[in-house]
Design a protein around this motif. Sequence first.
Motif, PDB file in Angstrom:
ATOM      1  N   PHE A  13     -21.696   1.959 -39.741  1.00 22.69           N
ATOM      2  CA  PHE A  13     -22.094   0.978 -40.360  1.00 22.69           C
ATOM      3  C   PHE A  13     -22.465   1.349 -41.683  1.00 22.69           C
ATOM      4  O   PHE A  13     -23.050   1.227 -42.563  1.00 22.69           O
ATOM      5  N   ASP A  14     -21.716   2.823 -41.968  1.00 17.50           N
ATOM      6  CA  ASP A  14     -22.054   3.275 -43.588  1.00 17.50           C
ATOM      7  C   ASP A  14     -21.197   2.591 -44.171  1.00 17.50           C
ATOM      8  O   ASP A  14     -19.192   3.192 -44.812  1.00 17.50           O
ATOM      9  N   GLU A  15     -21.196   1.201 -45.075  1.00 14.89           N
ATOM     10  CA  GLU A  15     -20.695   0.302 -45.733  1.00 14.89           C
ATOM     11  C   GLU A  15     -19.806   0.615 -46.982  1.00 14.89           C
ATOM     12  O   GLU A  15     -18.841   0.780 -47.231  1.00 14.89           O
ATOM     13  N   GLU A  25     -28.070  -0.977 -44.294  1.00 14.52           N
ATOM     14  CA  GLU A  25     -26.795  -0.433 -43.007  1.00 14.52           C
ATOM     15  C   GLU A  25     -27.450  -0.234 -41.889  1.00 14.52           C
ATOM     16  O   GLU A  25     -27.200  -0.765 -39.748  1.00 14.52           O
TER      17      GLU A  25
END
Length: 81
Positions: A13-15, A25
């Motif tokens: 989820f760490d875009e 996030e």
Amino acid sequence: MTIDEFKRRLKWFDEDRDGKIRKDELADAVRVSSGWFARKKSKCGIRSVDANGNGFVDDNETKNLADFAGKKHLNERILHL
């Protein structure tokens, strides 16, 4: 899941790949795991686990987030081995 598995999952989820989890996030992670009230839970999560107050969950604060998730906020059971 173990803390290492939790960290690996969180990295999905760490875009922007900066090693930190922003509120939006975390909302995505909450939405995937529990769906309901994702924005509210992520805001509460950031507030409760962000030890240095910078608005992000970095690697040093991941254990705090795992504890938060393990308290039925994110429907995850984290094993601290």
